[in-house]
Design a protein around this motif. Structure first.
Motif, PDB file in Angstrom:
ATOM      1  N   CYS A  24      42.799  42.470  29.041  1.00  0.00           N
ATOM      2  CA  CYS A  24      44.112  41.937  29.402  1.00  0.00           C
ATOM      3  C   CYS A  24      45.193  43.004  29.229  1.00  0.00           C
ATOM      4  O   CYS A  24      46.227  42.772  28.625  1.00  0.00           O
ATOM      5  N   SER A 290      32.025  43.759  26.460  1.00  0.00           N
ATOM      6  CA  SER A 290      32.972  43.022  27.290  1.00  0.00           C
ATOM      7  C   SER A 290      32.482  42.939  28.733  1.00  0.00           C
ATOM      8  O   SER A 290      31.839  43.861  29.242  1.00  0.00           O
ATOM      9  N   HIS A 291      32.771  41.807  29.371  1.00  0.00           N
ATOM     10  CA  HIS A 291      32.500  41.597  30.796  1.00  0.00           C
ATOM     11  C   HIS A 291      31.052  41.917  31.165  1.00  0.00           C
ATOM     12  O   HIS A 291      30.780  42.518  32.201  1.00  0.00           O
ATOM     13  N   SER A 320      34.592  37.893  27.117  1.00  0.00           N
ATOM     14  CA  SER A 320      34.434  37.591  28.548  1.00  0.00           C
ATOM     15  C   SER A 320      33.032  37.931  29.051  1.00  0.00           C
ATOM     16  O   SER A 320      32.877  38.598  30.071  1.00  0.00           O
ATOM     17  N   GLU A 504      41.986  40.580  42.984  1.00  0.00           N
ATOM     18  CA  GLU A 504      41.491  41.445  41.900  1.00  0.00           C
ATOM     19  C   GLU A 504      40.784  40.667  40.804  1.00  0.00           C
ATOM     20  O   GLU A 504      39.828  41.146  40.201  1.00  0.00           O
ATOM     21  N   HIS A 505      41.240  39.439  40.541  1.00  0.00           N
ATOM     22  CA  HIS A 505      40.764  38.730  39.352  1.00  0.00           C
ATOM     23  C   HIS A 505      39.953  37.467  39.625  1.00  0.00           C
ATOM     24  O   HIS A 505      39.503  36.825  38.663  1.00  0.00           O
ATOM     25  N   ASP A 508      36.751  37.183  37.691  1.00  0.00           N
ATOM     26  CA  ASP A 508      36.752  37.326  36.233  1.00  0.00           C
ATOM     27  C   ASP A 508      36.189  36.091  35.554  1.00  0.00           C
ATOM     28  O   ASP A 508      36.398  34.954  35.996  1.00  0.00           O
ATOM     29  N   GLU A 510      37.049  34.558  32.873  1.00  0.00           N
ATOM     30  CA  GLU A 510      37.993  33.579  32.348  1.00  0.00           C
ATOM     31  C   GLU A 510      38.466  32.581  33.410  1.00  0.00           C
ATOM     32  O   GLU A 510      39.001  31.533  33.084  1.00  0.00           O
ATOM     33  N   TYR A 511      38.253  32.932  34.711  1.00  0.00           N
ATOM     34  CA  TYR A 511      38.709  32.035  35.762  1.00  0.00           C
ATOM     35  C   TYR A 511      37.571  31.278  36.430  1.00  0.00           C
ATOM     36  O   TYR A 511      37.788  30.551  37.398  1.00  0.00           O
TER      37      TYR A 511
END
Length: 870
Positions: A24, A290-291, A320, A504-505, A508, A510-511
């Protein structure tokens, strides 16, 4: 005098050489990484200038076009300085079929695969630190490389990976497809990802097998793993079938002696399984992950400890990440991590440090005696005891330093950090509250749009311009044009930023399944970008320009309202009202912005206290040494295949002494020897849960079914730490030990979600965490069934909790024997949580929120939906 210091139970850190993880838009490290970095030393520092002179400043470029070139490169890399100024480029796909290739021993330059593949890799000799690269140095970069084949060495079989055995540099955009197999520290990309190591954007497919510390990407992670994907099954065959019946009897005989010596009376079913710490991404992590995504199945039914979809065991930061694979094991089994361990703050006093140093010295002597008795019996046991002896020597040095050099530690760091984050939270809260800054800006936009529509309707009904004077007409047109042009311009900026953010997101984690949040975040970012772009171009704000022009237009319309035809007057007045409302909204937004800025300006500067680097280094080193000693004791009891009863006296003495040290360590955690052990130390997790990155799993999702015998959770099997090497015991394996309530500090699960079934054979099954012995579980969500075949303590969020569950949500079915709850089966503190569950119990103590709450627990502001549950 009692002094305050910070100690990390699993201490290892991110180094300055490695790129920290960005989450973030902020750079993130963990306490474990930062503190361990201070303890890092360079053994070659005194010869650095000589080495640099030998290597030289100029880069040399090398092309590798066939297998012979690669073998020649490997031969040159036997000297650790040879490759430091080399840039190696792979220009063709290469097959190693039939070639005598055992890996590149050490590499310190840049190796660019250019998307090519090295295939038919086959490393099967008697080697450790095995992989295409045995060791990737601190400043090395391996990138854009694909490797296929098998790395299945003989002998000791430790630190084995598809790309690298041991990585201290950067491995980026690489892949491995094939089989990697061994004993300790086994990974699809790297067996060990060191403190300075980064593994980024890598993928694995095939099969991974190990006994201790096994992962689809890395066996152990002390640095950074980001954006990686594992397709490999990990330990999905029973690796314990190679143990003979006679070996099992010998192991059990020695374990019985040790358990009886401690007064062990645990009636839990025991297993002689040796598998521990296995995960879809890494087996053990004290760094940052992460990710990352795991698609592979992990574990074998009823076998293994600390088994997780992302990490088998972790005390760093997981952010994430997503698990899609089925997770199986015996104890401490979780969709994201099997065991979540804490970050700990400890009180030391000089007298307790002195006693600790004396006790560690005694342990060192006992290990030495045992080592002498085993030299003629087992090389494996001898090697393991030698490792323990080495780390007890280091622990002695650390403990003596602490005893003689106790220093003050300022406790204001936590408060200062909390204040910094609270200011950010204040801005967000004030801006986003009902009728706040963001709402007022949005209202203004809506009202301006309405005003322009009514204005157009008015003009269509009647040409208002015929009533106006020349000056008013000019003023009216100029103002109307300003509103229209400014709004079109602002909307253009807004639309571009909004669409860019979505593009872009939208992938992700989180979405995922939260499109509303994605759109809300995109709108917030788009408004800020549009306002800034408009200001940069015009030197004034969109808000001010539109507000001034709106006031002019509305004033002009009102001036001529009386002379308009009645059929147009309504449209004109509506337009005026909308413009006035917009102006009010914009004025209110401006006042609120000034109020927020004024409030923050009045709070003063934030200052952070400092800690002695030497003292902090020794506390970190002591924790690290004790943890390594503990881990090696765990491995020792699994390697006693050929031990005879003549060793049991020695081993019993070592066991007793190690337990004495752990009890002294508990005193250190409490601060003084006279501490009343019945009192629980305050857990810092709740205060720092929103911002914590130490011992934290945040924003991660599990989609894979999780099945185990005990301590099974959709996100974490357990939030605890095992100091004892009997993995069947909870926390320490010592009944009535005061460790259970005296060392909890910081361990957080935040914004994690589970969508897959959680099933345990016995006790402690939870939609988010099976057994929560410490820390805070914040905004956890479970949307799947949770069940126990024949056990107690089953909950929609946690099976059993000794700590805090806050703002969590559970929906699904709960089944088991006794102590069943929509949020927690047996709990302590539950706040602001919601459950919509159906419970099927064969015993008693069942509730929509909790089956049972401990006497000192607090249950506040929770909600449930049910026709029959209480």
């Amino acid at each position: 005098m009692k002094k305050r210091i910070s100690l990390l139970i699993m201490a290892v850190v991110l180094s300055a050489n490695m790129c920290p993880v960005t989450v973030c838009a902020e750079t993130v490290t963990t306490g474990t990484q930062t503190d361990a970095l201070e303890d890092e030393t360079d053994p070659d520092a005194d010869i650095a200038e000589a080495v640099d002179a030998l290597v030289g400043p100029d880069w040399e470029y090398i092309s590798v076009s066939d297998a012979d070139d690669l073998i020649e490169l490997a031969g040159n890399c036997r000297l650790d300085t040879w490759s430091r100024n080399k840039r190696v480029t792979l220009v063709n796909d290469i097959s190693l079929l039939g070639k005598d290739f055992t890996g590149i021993p050490t590499f310190g330059g840049v190796f660019d695969g250019q998307g090519h593949t090295i295939s038919e890799l086959n490393i099967d000799g008697n080697v450790s630190y095995a992989g295409l690269f045995s060791y990737v140095q601190k400043d090395a970069v391996i990138r854009n490389l694909h490797v296929s084949g098998s790395v299945v060495p003989q002998g000791e079989q430790v630190i084995i990976g598809g790309i690298a055995g041991d990585n201290s540099g950067v491995i980026a955009e690489c892949s491995f497809e094939g089989v990697v197999s061994g004993n300790d520290y086994i990974g699809g990309i790297a067996g060990m990802n060191e403190l300075t190591g980064t593994i980024s954007g890598c993928e694995t497919a095939g099969y991974i097998r190990g006994v201790h510390f096994t992962g689809g990407i890395a066996g152990e992670n002390m640095g950074n793993i980001t954006g990686c994907t594992n397709e490999c099954p990990v330990n999905t065959s029973n690796t314990d079938t190679t143990i003979t019946d006679e070996s099992l009897k010998n192991i059990q005989a020695v374990m019985d002696v040790l358990n009886n010596a401690r007064g062990e009376n645990d009636d839990e079913a025991r297993t002689s399984s040796t598998v521990s710490d296995a995960g879809g991404i890494t087996g053990l992590s004290i760094g940052i992950i992460s990710h990352c995504t795991n698609h592979g199945e992990v574990g074998y039914e009823h076998v293994g400890y600390n088994i997780g979809g992302i990490a088998g065991r972790q005390s760093g930061y997981i952010y994430s990440c997503i698990n899609n694979g089925r997770i199986l094991g015996r104890k401490d089994v979780g969709g994201i991590t099997g065991q979540a361990e804490p970050y700990i703050t400890i009180d030391f006093s000089s007298d307790i440090a002195y006693q600790l140093s004396e006790s560690i010295a005694k342990l060192h002597d006992l290990v030495t005696v045992t080592l002498q008795d085993t030299r003629d019996q087992s090389d494996t046991i001898t090697n393991r005891l030698s490792v323990i002896q080495q780390y007890t020597s280091g622990a002695i040095t650390d403990a003596k330093y602490l005893a003689e050099n106790t220093v003050d530690f300022a406790n204001g760091i936590s408060a200062s950090a909390t204040e910094a984050f609270s200011r950010v939270d204040y801005i967000l809260a004030e801006s986003s509250k009902q009728d706040g800054l963001l709402d007022q800006t949005a209202y203004a936009g809506t009202n301006i749009g309405s005003a322009m529509e009514h204005t157009r309707e008015t003009v269509e009904d009647l040409d208002i311009m015929q009533y106006m004077s020349a000056d008013d007409k000019q003023l009216y047109n100029d103002s109307k044009n300003t509103i229209e042009k400014s709004t079109v311009e602002y909307k253009g900026y807004y639309s571009a930023s909004y669409n860019a953010y979505i593009a872009e997101h939208e992938g992700d984690a989180e979405y995922v399944n939260d499109e509303a949040k994605l759109k809300a975040d995109a709108a917030t970012r788009a408004d800020a970008d549009a306002q800034a772009t408009y200001m940069a171009k015009h030197g004034s704000t969109y808000v001010d320009d539109v507000a001034d022009a709106s006031a002019t237009v509305s004033g002009t319309l009102l001036k001529y309202a009386d002379v308009m035809a009645s059929e147009t007057r309504g449209d004109a007045i509506d337009a005026v009202n909308s413009l006035q409302a917009a102006a009010t909204n914009l004025t209110t937004a401006g006042q609120q912005t000034k109020g927020i800025v004024s409030e923050l300006a009045g709070r003063g500067a934030i200052t952070f206290p400092t800690l002695s680097s030497d003292y902090k280094s020794h506390t970190t080193s002591l924790a690290d040494n004790l943890q390594i000693i503990n881990d090696n004791f765990g491995l020792l009891d699994q390697e006693l295949n050929g031990a005879t009863y003549s060793l049991t006296d020695d081993l019993e003495a070592v066991s007793d002494q190690f337990n004495d040290i752990l009890m002294l360590y508990t005193d250190a955690l409490d601060g003084v020897l006279e501490k009343d052990y019945t009192q629980v130390i305050t857990d810092d997790s709740l205060a720092e849960a929103e911002t914590c990155t130490d011992a934290t799993i945040a924003g991660s999702i599990n989609y894979g079914d999780v099945c185990g015998d005990i301590n099974v959770g959709g996100i974490a099997g357990t939030m605890a730490i095992d100091y004892d090497y009997d993995r069947e015991g909870d926390v320490t394996g010592i009944k009535d030990s005061k460790l259970n309530t005296s060392y909890i500090t910081k361990c957080v699960l935040r914004d994690d979600r589970n969508y897959a079934e959680v099933e345990s054979v016995k006790n402690y099954a939870g939609g988010v965490c099976g057994l929560q012995e410490m820390g805070t579980l914040l905004r956890g969500e479970n949307y799947a069934p949770v069940s126990s075949d024949s056990g107690d303590d089953v909950g929609g969020i946690a099976g059993s909790s000794l700590s805090y569950i806050v703002s969590s949500f559970s929906r699904g079915s709960i089944s088991g024997n006794n102590y069943l709850g929509g949020i927690v089966g047996d709990g302590t503190h539950i706040r602001d949580s919601v459950s919509i569950v159906a419970i099927d119990a064969s015993g008693s103590r069942c509730g929509a929120i909790a089956g049972h709450i401990k006497e000192d627990g607090e249950v506040r502001n929770n909600y449930f939906v049910s026709d029959d549950l209480a």
